[in-house]
Design a protein around this motif. Sequence first.
Motif, short mmCIF file in Angstrom:
data_model
loop_
_atom_site.label_atom_id
_atom_site.label_comp_id
_atom_site.label_asym_id
_atom_site.label_seq_id
_atom_site.Cartn_x
_atom_site.Cartn_y
_atom_site.Cartn_z
N ARG A 95 35.80 -16.25 -1.15
CA ARG A 95 36.25 -17.20 -2.00
C ARG A 95 37.45 -17.51 -2.17
N SER A 98 42.10 -15.42 -4.05
CA SER A 98 42.50 -15.64 -5.44
C SER A 98 41.33 -15.15 -6.40
N GLN A 99 40.05 -15.96 -6.10
CA GLN A 99 39.10 -15.97 -7.12
C GLN A 99 37.91 -15.23 -6.38
N ASN A 101 35.89 -11.46 -4.64
CA ASN A 101 36.07 -10.11 -4.85
C ASN A 101 36.64 -9.67 -3.40
N LEU A 102 37.57 -8.72 -3.15
CA LEU A 102 38.02 -8.28 -1.69
C LEU A 102 36.99 -7.13 -1.42
N PHE A 104 37.06 -4.15 1.05
CA PHE A 104 38.03 -3.49 2.02
C PHE A 104 37.42 -2.67 2.88
N ASN B 30 46.08 -16.16 -14.08
CA ASN B 30 44.73 -16.43 -15.23
C ASN B 30 43.64 -15.59 -14.82
N THR B 31 43.75 -15.10 -13.80
CA THR B 31 42.74 -14.16 -13.26
C THR B 31 42.87 -12.54 -12.95
N PHE B 45 35.22 -3.15 -5.49
CA PHE B 45 35.47 -4.30 -6.65
C PHE B 45 34.42 -3.91 -7.70
N GLN B 48 35.61 -9.02 -12.17
CA GLN B 48 36.72 -10.02 -12.18
C GLN B 48 36.48 -11.07 -13.46
N TYR B 50 38.10 -14.58 -15.33
CA TYR B 50 38.81 -15.81 -15.25
C TYR B 50 39.01 -16.69 -16.39
N ASN B 55 33.76 -13.37 -14.00
CA ASN B 55 33.58 -14.39 -12.95
C ASN B 55 33.21 -13.64 -11.66
N SER B 94 45.92 -12.78 -10.10
CA SER B 94 45.98 -14.01 -9.06
C SER B 94 45.90 -15.29 -9.80
N GLY B 95 46.35 -16.22 -9.14
CA GLY B 95 46.38 -17.47 -9.70
C GLY B 95 45.33 -18.46 -9.77
N ASP B 96 45.28 -19.78 -10.25
CA ASP B 96 44.23 -20.72 -10.18
C ASP B 96 43.65 -20.84 -8.67
N ARG B 97 42.35 -21.17 -8.85
CA ARG B 97 41.42 -21.24 -7.73
C ARG B 97 41.95 -22.48 -7.29
#
Lengths: 114, 116
Positions: A95, A98-99, A101-102, A104, B30-31, B45, B48, B50, B55, B94-97
């Motif tokens: 994705r 930044s949005q 999930n990573l 690893f 914002n995330t 993970f 998350q 957002y 999210n 992290s920042g905006d998508r």
Amino acid sequence: QQQVKQSPQSLIVQKGGISIINCAYENTAFDYFPWYQQFPGKGPALLIAIRPDVSEKKEGRFTISFNKSAKQFSLHIMDSQPGDSATYFCAASNRGGSQGNLIFGKGTKLSVKP
Amino acid sequence: ETGVTQSPTHLIKTRGQQVTLRCSSQSGHNTVSWYQQALGQGPQFIFQYYREEENGRGNFPPRFSGLQFPNYSSELNVNALELDDSALYLCASSGDRGRLGTDTQYFGPGTRLTVL
């Protein structure tokens, strides 16, 4: 199911040598491939990242090589220094980073001998 | 330094207890994503947030829950602690998508949780 496979588990390199760490992935939807460096007691720090539309990216002594058809990517550390001794993780995201999930790899512990 | 802070640094709990971990995201982000890193493993993970909404969630049971506040800071709550919950818990902001150049997730130093 491990979606990102990393090798080797550990690596010893002489100062000035080239360190090479390899990763393979399964999910063709991945579109962002970062490498992180982690020192003991610290969080992972981004070293360099690549998208699948590029076959190579270089930043200083660090280079990512990316082979989309083989679903493999690797990190090359040129002129390795003792200060590079750390654990390195490859990761992948579908994705844009930044949005997403990573996911690893299990990590490679690099030791650079003086 | 990334500007992502986490508290506490270390924590010792016993089985069955509950724990709350906190994270302040980097300015302008914002995330917030949470990861669990077992000893000798890569981060996994958890979930998350957002703009205060969940999210995405990884393969963790419901006793792992979270919150994100209007200032984008976040909490990770773990109920009914088990021995296997012992790990380094990492927060990443992290920042905006969709914005170019904001792909990076910046990690904090982590909270080391030990469950006895």
